[in-house]
Design a protein around this motif. Structure first.
Motif: not given
Length: 357
Positions: A38, A52, A56
């Motif tokens: 990420y 996002k 996530d």
């Protein structure tokens, strides 16, 4: 610009400190698959990418929540996941409100919105609800408090890990667990849609367990300002506040059976001096909403009765009346503008006074 700035701050903070922990592989601390990097996901300057990233990361933490034996290696990993999730909640809390949600079609403009259309950023709490993990979290916390209150079981568990951890380390880990999960639950219960989707009887049973312990050990100091023995008052306040919006009268009947109202009164009279200001406000508003509930108004005497007859209903009503001096009057003295919101509670004081004559 302000919104984009805080999204980038969250993404940077998670990428630098949080997400690397959550996504470590089997050789790492959590033993979780690191299939998502990420910290490098997408173009950091692309619109929506930071949001996002945080979503996530939150979803990965939430999905890792499972029930484990207290102090087991898996439970230790759970504590770290909960701490990561709390950090995400704290980062989101620093973000400015999203003004665009007011433009959503079909949104109730007379409220602050739901978890899905409110201006406040609470993605982590929303994901906790969406992944149907709130009831599991209640069960995990309830099992933990039963373990903690059972001295024989607790000492046996501590003895099993005493070779790996010191007493200080074990205590610190327990405090981290209780504070992290407790705060996540508190934030979740502030939303009526959460209560409509969970096992409310289990929550009431948990509140009854903790409040009964507090009643039995009135002189026992709180371990921290975020321990269940204190935060449970917020849970009760949310239950009372939203009791009329729940599907049936079952929650109120369950609350009556577990004597939540008398136990809450006892807690207030014993510990109100230790309540943060916002906790007192929460409880007063919750009690006002309860007193405005039609199901409660038609059977309120039953909430003061004890299965054993001790204390008597009359004695419990007299104790309830002490809430005016201990809880309500200080709130109104500091903020007279809160009187309209507390009017149902003030009227109920008059009802109880007439009954005691």
């Amino acid at each position: 610009l302000a919104q984009a700035f805080w999204h980038k701050r969250i993404a940077a903070g998670l990428a630098r400190r949080d997400i690397d922990v959550v996504t470590r592989g089997p050789a790492g601390r959590f033993g979780m698959a690191s299939d998502g990097k990420y910290a490098q996901a997408g173009d950091p300057d692309a619109e929506g990418a930071p949001r996002k990233v945080s979503a996530d990361a939150g979803r990965k933490c939430v999905r890792s929540i499972q029930q484990h034996q207290v102090l087991s290696p898996s439970w230790m990993q759970l504590v770290e996941s909960l701490r990561q999730l709390v950090r995400l909640v704290q980062l989101e809390g620093r973000m400015p409100a999203d003004a665009k949600v007011t433009e959503l079609a079909g949104r109730n403009t007379e409220s602050e919105g739901t978890l899905w259309d409110q201006a406040v950023n609470e993605n982590a709490i929303r994901i906790l609800v969406e992944e149907a993990k709130v009831t599991l979290c209640i069960r995990i916390m309830n099992d933990y408090k039963k373990w903690q209150y059972d001295s024989a079981q607790r000492e046996a568990s501590i003895q099993m890990v005493s070779g790996e951890f010191s007493q200080t380390q074990i205590q610190a880990k327990c405090v981290q667990f209780e504070e992290s999960l407790g705060q996540l639950l508190r934030r979740s219960f502030m939303h009526v849609e959460t209560l409509q989707l969970i096992d409310v009887p289990l929550l009431i049973e948990h509140c009854g367990l903790v409040l009964a312990h507090c009643s039995e050990f009135k002189d026992q100091p709180f371990e921290s300002g975020a321990c269940q023995e204190l935060v449970v008052i917020s849970y009760v306040a949310s239950l009372f506040k939203h009791s009329e919006a729940l599907s049936s009268g079952e929650p109120l009947a369950k609350a009556r059976d577990f004597r939540l109202l008398p136990l809450t009164v006892e807690h207030v009279l014993a510990h109100v001096a230790e309540y943060p200001g916002e906790l007192s406000d929460e409880l007063a508003l919750g009690l006002a909403a309860l007193c405005d509930n039609e199901d409660f108004q038609t059977a309120w005497m039953e909430f003061f009765e004890s299965p054993t007859g001790e204390p008597s209903a009359r004695d419990m009503m007299a104790m309830f009346m002490q809430l005016k001096t201990a809880l309500v009057d200080p709130i109104l003295e500091a903020n007279p503008d809160k009187k309209p919101g507390l009017r149902p509670l003030l009227d109920f004081f008059n009802t109880v006074t007439r009954k005691l004559r």
